[in-house]
Design a protein around this motif. Structure first.
Motif, PDB file in Angstrom:
ATOM      1  N   UNK A 166       0.918  -1.352   0.035  1.00 24.13           N
ATOM      2  CA  UNK A 166      -0.457  -0.368   0.015  1.00 24.13           C
ATOM      3  C   UNK A 166       0.683   1.095  -0.262  1.00 24.13           C
ATOM      4  N   UNK A 167       0.480   1.863  -0.554  1.00 24.05           N
ATOM      5  CA  UNK A 167       0.740   3.977  -0.510  1.00 24.05           C
ATOM      6  C   UNK A 167      -0.335   5.065   0.496  1.00 24.05           C
ATOM      7  N   UNK A 168       0.386   5.406   1.014  1.00 22.70           N
ATOM      8  CA  UNK A 168      -0.770   6.243   2.079  1.00 22.70           C
ATOM      9  C   UNK A 168       0.216   7.882   2.105  1.00 22.70           C
ATOM     10  N   UNK A 169      -1.090   8.550   2.153  1.00 23.21           N
ATOM     11  CA  UNK A 169      -0.792  10.429   2.193  1.00 23.21           C
ATOM     12  C   UNK A 169      -1.126  10.226   3.482  1.00 23.21           C
ATOM     13  N   UNK A 170      -0.559  10.536   4.399  1.00 23.94           N
ATOM     14  CA  UNK A 170      -1.335  11.413   6.293  1.00 23.94           C
ATOM     15  C   UNK A 170      -0.706  11.951   6.072  1.00 23.94           C
ATOM     16  N   UNK A 171      -1.164  12.864   7.247  1.00 21.66           N
ATOM     17  CA  UNK A 171      -1.144  13.940   7.772  1.00 21.66           C
ATOM     18  C   UNK A 171      -0.057  13.592   9.587  1.00 21.66           C
ATOM     19  N   UNK A 172       1.061  13.910   9.822  1.00 24.11           N
ATOM     20  CA  UNK A 172       1.690  14.221  10.821  1.00 24.11           C
ATOM     21  C   UNK A 172       1.245  14.846  11.804  1.00 24.11           C
ATOM     22  N   UNK A 173       1.332  14.271  13.308  1.00 22.28           N
ATOM     23  CA  UNK A 173       0.670  15.708  14.372  1.00 22.28           C
ATOM     24  C   UNK A 173       1.280  17.034  14.211  1.00 22.28           C
ATOM     25  N   UNK A 174       2.121  17.548  13.338  1.00 24.01           N
ATOM     26  CA  UNK A 174       2.261  19.110  13.202  1.00 24.01           C
ATOM     27  C   UNK A 174       1.732  19.641  12.371  1.00 24.01           C
ATOM     28  N   UNK A 175       0.890  18.519  11.186  1.00 26.42           N
ATOM     29  CA  UNK A 175       0.162  18.587   9.831  1.00 26.42           C
ATOM     30  C   UNK A 175       0.398  18.404   8.726  1.00 26.42           C
ATOM     31  N   UNK A 176       1.604  18.516   8.695  1.00 32.52           N
ATOM     32  CA  UNK A 176       2.517  18.570   7.396  1.00 32.52           C
ATOM     33  C   UNK A 176       1.854  16.700   6.800  1.00 32.52           C
ATOM     34  N   UNK A 177       1.902  16.916   5.249  1.00 36.79           N
ATOM     35  CA  UNK A 177       1.824  15.767   4.845  1.00 36.79           C
ATOM     36  C   UNK A 177       3.028  14.775   4.723  1.00 36.79           C
ATOM     37  N   UNK A 178       2.932  13.831   4.962  1.00 34.90           N
ATOM     38  CA  UNK A 178       3.669  12.637   5.163  1.00 34.90           C
ATOM     39  C   UNK A 178       3.042  11.173   4.172  1.00 34.90           C
ATOM     40  N   UNK A 179       3.924  10.658   3.718  1.00 35.75           N
ATOM     41  CA  UNK A 179       3.426   9.560   2.873  1.00 35.75           C
ATOM     42  C   UNK A 179       4.537   8.579   3.793  1.00 35.75           C
ATOM     43  N   UNK A 180       4.069   7.117   2.690  1.00 34.84           N
ATOM     44  CA  UNK A 180       4.703   6.389   3.376  1.00 34.84           C
ATOM     45  C   UNK A 180       3.985   4.742   2.284  1.00 34.84           C
ATOM     46  N   UNK A 181       5.132   4.179   3.423  1.00 32.69           N
ATOM     47  CA  UNK A 181       4.435   2.950   1.950  1.00 32.69           C
ATOM     48  C   UNK A 181       5.347   1.821   2.220  1.00 32.69           C
ATOM     49  N   UNK A 182       4.626   0.367   2.005  1.00 37.21           N
ATOM     50  CA  UNK A 182       5.060  -0.544   2.603  1.00 37.21           C
ATOM     51  C   UNK A 182       4.162  -2.287   2.779  1.00 37.21           C
ATOM     52  N   UNK A 183       4.154  -3.012   2.953  1.00 32.59           N
ATOM     53  CA  UNK A 183       3.290  -4.576   2.569  1.00 32.59           C
ATOM     54  C   UNK A 183       2.429  -4.115   4.081  1.00 32.59           C
ATOM     55  N   UNK A 184       1.401  -4.635   3.945  1.00 31.58           N
ATOM     56  CA  UNK A 184       0.106  -4.040   5.510  1.00 31.58           C
ATOM     57  C   UNK A 184       0.616  -5.477   6.096  1.00 31.58           C
ATOM     58  N   UNK A 185       0.725  -5.803   7.500  1.00 30.79           N
ATOM     59  CA  UNK A 185       1.444  -6.648   8.456  1.00 30.79           C
ATOM     60  C   UNK A 185       0.020  -7.168   9.108  1.00 30.79           C
ATOM     61  N   UNK A 186      -0.666  -6.126   9.261  1.00 33.78           N
ATOM     62  CA  UNK A 186      -1.835  -6.832  10.364  1.00 33.78           C
ATOM     63  C   UNK A 186      -3.097  -5.683  10.164  1.00 33.78           C
ATOM     64  N   UNK A 187      -3.875  -6.029  10.599  1.00 33.09           N
ATOM     65  CA  UNK A 187      -5.476  -5.185  11.053  1.00 33.09           C
ATOM     66  C   UNK A 187      -5.783  -4.648  12.137  1.00 33.09           C
ATOM     67  N   UNK A 188      -6.344  -3.680  12.231  1.00 34.55           N
ATOM     68  CA  UNK A 188      -6.820  -3.118  13.827  1.00 34.55           C
ATOM     69  C   UNK A 188      -8.060  -2.457  13.253  1.00 34.55           C
ATOM     70  N   UNK A 189      -8.625  -2.388  14.510  1.00 36.41           N
ATOM     71  CA  UNK A 189     -10.364  -1.793  14.577  1.00 36.41           C
ATOM     72  C   UNK A 189     -10.327  -1.658  15.293  1.00 36.41           C
TER      73      UNK A 189
END
Length: 172
Positions: free
Chosen positions: A94-117
């Motif tokens: 997966x490729x992910x675009x998210x905001x960190x605690x300071x509100x900056x946009x960050x990108x991440x990618x990798x293979x999904x290990x698990x799912x949390x609900x």
């Protein structure tokens, strides 16, 4: 006297929504979607403005309760579907675009290990970090190179953990 459009409009105007950015409560005539809370507020407003000498028919009231029940079940079904579909992301790249605690946009990618609900919905865990499913913008089958990279990183982490455990045992 039946419920008028103006009394329902007034009830809608009284619905307040918390502004998450400024943490202030403001009167907003929100979106066109009605949630459980708004539906119940409208129903109670309708009942409180009802003329006791000319009440709403019980059939109308039962129909509104059935609508509320349908709304609640559809929301529950949607939540269950979203959570269940998150499990299909395990072992996907997966490729992910998210905001960190300071509100900056960050990108991440990798293979999904698990799912949390949790109460906020489903999250995927990639390299030990949780991300909201809504932040995923691309899903693909991992390449052999991506798998090898993941396995190498896991082996290195395991070796470090074993080394730390051995060091702690020899000191104790």
């Amino acid at each position: 006297m039946a419920v008028t459009n103006s009394s329902l409009s007034t009830a809608l105007d009284e619905l307040t929504y918390k502004n998450l950015e400024s943490e202030t409560v403001s009167k907003v005539r929100g979106s066109s979607e009605l949630g459980k809370t708004e539906f119940l507020k409208l129903l109670t407003t309708q009942l409180s403005y009802q003329d006791p000498l000319n009440p709403q028919s019980d059939q109308d009231f039962i129909a509104q309760l059935a609508q509320f029940s349908s709304l609640e079940q559809m929301q529950n079904l949607n939540s269950t579907f979203s959570n269940t579909s998150a499990y299909t992301l395990i072992d996907k790249f997966v490729e992910i675009e998210h905001s960190d605690a300071s509100g900056d946009n960050k990108s991440a990618s990798g293979i999904v290990d698990s799912v949390k609900i949790n109460k906020d919905g489903a999250q995927v865990v990639v390299d030990g970090i949780s991300y909201d499913v809504a932040d995923i913008y691309k899903v693909s089958t991992p390449t052999e190179e991506q798998w090898n990279e993941k396995l190498k990183a896991e082996a290195e982490a395991k070796a470090k953990a074993n080394e730390a455990a051995a060091t702690n045992n020899s000191e104790g």
